[in-house]
Design a protein around this motif. Structure first.
Motif, PDB file in Angstrom:
ATOM      1  N   ASN A 151      89.821  38.035  94.162  1.00 49.41           N
ATOM      2  CA  ASN A 151      89.835  36.612  94.356  1.00 49.41           C
ATOM      3  C   ASN A 151      88.707  35.988  95.231  1.00 49.41           C
ATOM      4  O   ASN A 151      88.027  35.018  94.837  1.00 49.41           O
ATOM      5  CB  ASN A 151      91.246  36.150  94.374  1.00 49.41           C
ATOM      6  CG  ASN A 151      92.247  36.310  93.494  1.00 49.41           C
ATOM      7  OD1 ASN A 151      91.829  36.824  92.464  1.00 49.41           O
ATOM      8  ND2 ASN A 151      93.563  36.250  93.753  1.00 49.41           N
ATOM      9  N   HIS A 152      88.557  36.974  96.342  1.00 50.44           N
ATOM     10  CA  HIS A 152      87.654  36.271  97.153  1.00 50.44           C
ATOM     11  C   HIS A 152      86.215  36.544  96.926  1.00 50.44           C
ATOM     12  O   HIS A 152      85.373  35.446  96.958  1.00 50.44           O
ATOM     13  CB  HIS A 152      87.776  37.065  98.380  1.00 50.44           C
ATOM     14  CG  HIS A 152      86.707  36.935  99.685  1.00 50.44           C
ATOM     15  ND1 HIS A 152      87.040  35.923 100.580  1.00 50.44           N
ATOM     16  CD2 HIS A 152      85.649  37.299 100.000  1.00 50.44           C
ATOM     17  CE1 HIS A 152      86.028  35.887 101.578  1.00 50.44           C
ATOM     18  NE2 HIS A 152      84.995  36.626 100.878  1.00 50.44           N
ATOM     19  N   LEU A 154      85.309  36.754  93.877  1.00 52.54           N
ATOM     20  CA  LEU A 154      85.010  35.664  92.401  1.00 52.54           C
ATOM     21  C   LEU A 154      84.746  34.324  93.089  1.00 52.54           C
ATOM     22  O   LEU A 154      83.851  33.730  92.625  1.00 52.54           O
ATOM     23  CB  LEU A 154      86.127  35.585  91.691  1.00 52.54           C
ATOM     24  CG  LEU A 154      86.051  36.835  90.349  1.00 52.54           C
ATOM     25  CD1 LEU A 154      87.603  36.760  89.889  1.00 52.54           C
ATOM     26  CD2 LEU A 154      85.042  36.313  89.560  1.00 52.54           C
ATOM     27  N   ARG A 155      85.546  33.811  93.972  1.00 53.15           N
ATOM     28  CA  ARG A 155      85.311  32.568  94.548  1.00 53.15           C
ATOM     29  C   ARG A 155      83.760  32.362  95.316  1.00 53.15           C
ATOM     30  O   ARG A 155      83.046  31.352  94.958  1.00 53.15           O
ATOM     31  CB  ARG A 155      86.286  32.033  95.511  1.00 53.15           C
ATOM     32  CG  ARG A 155      87.534  31.725  95.083  1.00 53.15           C
ATOM     33  CD  ARG A 155      88.337  31.160  95.954  1.00 53.15           C
ATOM     34  NE  ARG A 155      88.620  32.130  97.199  1.00 53.15           N
ATOM     35  CZ  ARG A 155      89.504  32.635  97.438  1.00 53.15           C
ATOM     36  NH1 ARG A 155      90.571  33.027  96.376  1.00 53.15           N
ATOM     37  NH2 ARG A 155      89.713  33.342  98.342  1.00 53.15           N
ATOM     38  N   ARG A 156      83.547  33.203  96.061  1.00 47.41           N
ATOM     39  CA  ARG A 156      82.315  33.275  96.918  1.00 47.41           C
ATOM     40  C   ARG A 156      81.048  33.880  96.025  1.00 47.41           C
ATOM     41  O   ARG A 156      79.990  33.144  96.174  1.00 47.41           O
ATOM     42  CB  ARG A 156      82.007  34.353  97.965  1.00 47.41           C
ATOM     43  CG  ARG A 156      83.372  33.906  99.016  1.00 47.41           C
ATOM     44  CD  ARG A 156      83.118  32.922  99.681  1.00 47.41           C
ATOM     45  NE  ARG A 156      83.989  32.583 100.744  1.00 47.41           N
ATOM     46  CZ  ARG A 156      83.867  32.953 102.194  1.00 47.41           C
ATOM     47  NH1 ARG A 156      82.875  33.674 102.406  1.00 47.41           N
ATOM     48  NH2 ARG A 156      84.518  32.530 103.158  1.00 47.41           N
ATOM     49  N   GLU A 157      80.946  34.644  94.999  1.00 51.14           N
ATOM     50  CA  GLU A 157      79.677  35.179  94.495  1.00 51.14           C
ATOM     51  C   GLU A 157      79.895  35.362  92.966  1.00 51.14           C
ATOM     52  O   GLU A 157      79.244  35.934  92.295  1.00 51.14           O
ATOM     53  CB  GLU A 157      79.493  36.636  95.136  1.00 51.14           C
ATOM     54  CG  GLU A 157      79.305  36.774  96.410  1.00 51.14           C
ATOM     55  CD  GLU A 157      79.062  38.248  96.827  1.00 51.14           C
ATOM     56  OE1 GLU A 157      78.014  38.856  96.377  1.00 51.14           O
ATOM     57  OE2 GLU A 157      80.048  38.811  97.482  1.00 51.14           O
ATOM     58  N   GLY A 158      80.998  34.531  92.466  1.00 50.81           N
ATOM     59  CA  GLY A 158      81.358  34.788  90.810  1.00 50.81           C
ATOM     60  C   GLY A 158      80.057  34.866  89.868  1.00 50.81           C
ATOM     61  O   GLY A 158      79.891  35.705  89.271  1.00 50.81           O
ATOM     62  N   PRO A 159      79.302  33.844  89.924  1.00 52.40           N
ATOM     63  CA  PRO A 159      78.263  33.452  89.023  1.00 52.40           C
ATOM     64  C   PRO A 159      77.175  34.828  89.156  1.00 52.40           C
ATOM     65  O   PRO A 159      76.769  35.452  88.254  1.00 52.40           O
ATOM     66  CB  PRO A 159      77.437  32.435  89.283  1.00 52.40           C
ATOM     67  CG  PRO A 159      78.580  31.485  89.934  1.00 52.40           C
ATOM     68  CD  PRO A 159      79.210  32.303  90.778  1.00 52.40           C
ATOM     69  N   LEU A 161      77.752  37.729  90.219  1.00 49.43           N
ATOM     70  CA  LEU A 161      78.582  39.148  89.782  1.00 49.43           C
ATOM     71  C   LEU A 161      78.937  39.364  88.575  1.00 49.43           C
ATOM     72  O   LEU A 161      79.046  40.227  88.088  1.00 49.43           O
ATOM     73  CB  LEU A 161      79.687  39.118  90.906  1.00 49.43           C
ATOM     74  CG  LEU A 161      79.822  39.127  92.221  1.00 49.43           C
ATOM     75  CD1 LEU A 161      81.039  39.121  92.935  1.00 49.43           C
ATOM     76  CD2 LEU A 161      79.013  40.469  92.715  1.00 49.43           C
ATOM     77  N   LEU A 162      78.818  38.102  87.973  1.00 47.79           N
ATOM     78  CA  LEU A 162      78.939  38.186  86.352  1.00 47.79           C
ATOM     79  C   LEU A 162      77.634  38.215  85.582  1.00 47.79           C
ATOM     80  O   LEU A 162      77.587  38.287  84.572  1.00 47.79           O
ATOM     81  CB  LEU A 162      79.851  37.004  85.797  1.00 47.79           C
ATOM     82  CG  LEU A 162      81.021  36.927  86.277  1.00 47.79           C
ATOM     83  CD1 LEU A 162      81.860  35.616  85.980  1.00 47.79           C
ATOM     84  CD2 LEU A 162      82.042  38.185  85.955  1.00 47.79           C
ATOM     85  N   LEU A 369      81.173  42.970  89.657  1.00 48.84           N
ATOM     86  CA  LEU A 369      82.282  42.472  89.944  1.00 48.84           C
ATOM     87  C   LEU A 369      83.249  43.515  90.532  1.00 48.84           C
ATOM     88  O   LEU A 369      83.799  43.230  91.782  1.00 48.84           O
ATOM     89  CB  LEU A 369      83.075  41.689  88.783  1.00 48.84           C
ATOM     90  CG  LEU A 369      84.534  40.825  89.085  1.00 48.84           C
ATOM     91  CD1 LEU A 369      84.206  39.892  90.221  1.00 48.84           C
ATOM     92  CD2 LEU A 369      84.935  40.400  87.867  1.00 48.84           C
TER      93      LEU A 369
END
Length: 502
Positions: A151-152, A154-159, A161-162, A369
């Motif tokens: 979750n951490h 995804l919030r910080r680096e989501g775009p 990492l995807l 991710l």
């Protein structure tokens, strides 16, 4: 042509889809035959009291699905098209004989996996204590901690990492791995590490780099069964070197290198799969010297490097590698989460650069991710806590297994290794007349299963062996499983008349 359609304005199904689906049904059932002319979009819209664009959209989808032929300024007509292939429960008859179309290597692999799947299905039956799986006990997974890490990131680096990443993998995780390897005496930089999709993927990448089809490849005999599957699929010539109590027979290795000129040597010096043997410092030094003298890549599979329970630590062969000969393979699968499929290769920078080109060609990059979440898990201390916990639990489990084996087989024809770590124990049954399949059946009758040793040999085995894995079992199951194992094996050594009486 008049077409009878029923439109339900209260339905959740869009109107255009209702029109489309009903027309498809009429065509598939033969009510509308090929060449039949449909009403114009304007006429059908008026008849159904819908917007003309709704009918137009339905016709467009029918055209794209191959049901209609349509020309500007002309009516739409029903087109002859093959029926949609229906799903079948079993293999459907077809024009392709896959046994002949598949490559010989893949067909042989398929047959071997069918045999393995049949065994695993029997071993997974209710009430059977299963010593086959080598994956860690999922009851020990630190799920909550990893969920927070996921979750951490995804919030910080989501775009980011995807997106696609670098072929070498998530750089911060590579940096952590480099630092972790220094704890094992291995000095590597972040640019000398490539993240892979597990150790098997690492082996496959190395074969693409180093071994052309038909090239000789040296490994221990027995060895890791999945590695041999990859070797066979790659079409290399497997040259097995027998194992002694000290590890690979290095005298034989020198002869094999002189005779075959192999592309590489593959070895598992720590907690060898399947034998559980750990080689000593002198053996590792001599193995490295041999490969250096022949300028031969040495692939060191450190798949359970973190799982040492007893005795003094022996550093990896890679720790002594001053000439870039050793290619080290690591993985998080056996100590943490197999499902993450994260491993790595540590090697000379020039080797890693070439592997990166292969990686980019085949998959562009790995799963950033998962790699980022794992990096967060490691950097926040959860990995060290988990490793320490695994050591405590599996030390007790291995001690329990060894104690149970000593109690069950005091004297007689059954011998086994006592590993310093890892999950596997290698059993040898001396002077047994029964074939391996018969032994498997006898063990199943006693409610227990271990992996037949033949899976770990290329060619015929030099005896009757079974591998026990404690990875999936707690202490109570291990104790009861070995009791059942002893009962089944004891039954094998009885005379036929004694078995009938029992």
């Amino acid at each position: 042509m008049n077409v009878l359609l029923n439109i339900d304005e209260n339905s959740r199904v869009p109107l255009f889809r209702q029109i489309r689906d009903q027309l498809i049904h009429l065509v598939d059932t033969g009510s509308l035959r090929p060449g039949a002319r449909l009403p114009s979009t304007r006429h059908l819209a008026e008849r159904l009291s819908v917007n003309r664009s709704t009918v137009y959209r339905a016709y467009q989808e029918l055209w794209s699905l191959g049901y209609l032929e349509s020309r500007p300024g002309s009516y739409s007509t029903v087109r002859r098209r093959p029926k949609v292939a229906a799903a079948t429960r079993g293999p459907a008859p077809g024009h392709i004989d896959w046994t002949k179309r598949a490559s010989p290597a893949s067909e042989a692999l398929h047959a071997a996996h069918r045999r393995e799947e049949a065994l695993l299905q029997k071993a997974s039956a209710p009430g059977v204590i299963n010593f086959v799986p080598l994956s860690p006990d999922s009851r020990l997974f630190p799920m909550d901690a990893f969920r927070r890490c996921m979750n951490h990131v995804l919030r910080r680096e989501g775009p980011d990492l995807l997106q696609y990443g670098a072929p070498l993998g998530y750089r911060p995780l590579r940096q952590f791995i480099a630092e972790r390897m220094r704890l094992h005496g291995v000095s590597v930089t972040v640019d000398e590490i490539m993240i892979t999709t597990g150790a098997q993927n690492a082996i496959e990448r190395l074969l693409r780099l180093l071994a052309a089809p038909g090239a000789p490849l040296v490994c221990e005999s027995p060895t890791y069964a999945r590695a041999m599957d990859i070797f066979r699929l790659a079409g290399v010539q497997i040259v097995g070197v027998p194992m002694t109590e000290a590890g690979m027979d290095l005298d034989v290795l020198e002869q094999v290198i002189q005779r075959h000129g192999p592309a590489l040597v593959y070895t598992i010096p720590n907690f060898h799969n399947p034998t559980g043997i750990t080689t000593d410092q002198a053996h590792r030094e001599r193995l490295l010297t041999i490969c250096e003298r022949h300028r031969l890549p040495l692939v060191e599979d450190g798949f359970e490097e973190e799982m040492k329970y007893f005795g003094k630590t022996v550093l990896p062969v890679k720790s002594m590698d001053h000439h870039g000969v050793v290619i080290y393979l690591g993985t998080f699968s056996k100590i943490l989460f197999p499902g993450l499929r994260i491993g790595w290769i540590a090697a000379d920078r020039r080797c890693i650069d070439r592997l990166a080109s292969i990686q980019r060609t085949l998959i562009l990059s790995g799963n950033l991710l998962d790699q980022a979440a794992l990096h967060r898990f490691c950097r926040t201390g959860h990995y060290d806590l988990h490793v320490n916990r695994m050591h405590r639990i599996y030390r007790r489990r291995m001690q329990t297994a060894i104690k149970a084996l000593r109690a069950a087989f005091t004297d007689g024809p059954v011998h086994w290794t006592e590993p310093a770590g890892g999950y596997t124990i290698w059993l040898r049954l001396h002077d047994v007349a029964a074939a391996e399949d018969e032994i498997v059946q006898r063990l199943l009758e006693h409610g227990v299963m271990a992996l037949p040793g033949s899976f770990h040999f290329h060619g015929a085995a030099d005896g009757t062996y079974f591998r026990l894995s404690i990875a999936h079992l707690d202490e109570a199951a291990i104790t009861e499983g070995i009791r059942r194992l002893a009962a089944g094996i004891e039954d094998l050594y009885r005379r036929p008349d004694e078995r009938n009486l029992s």
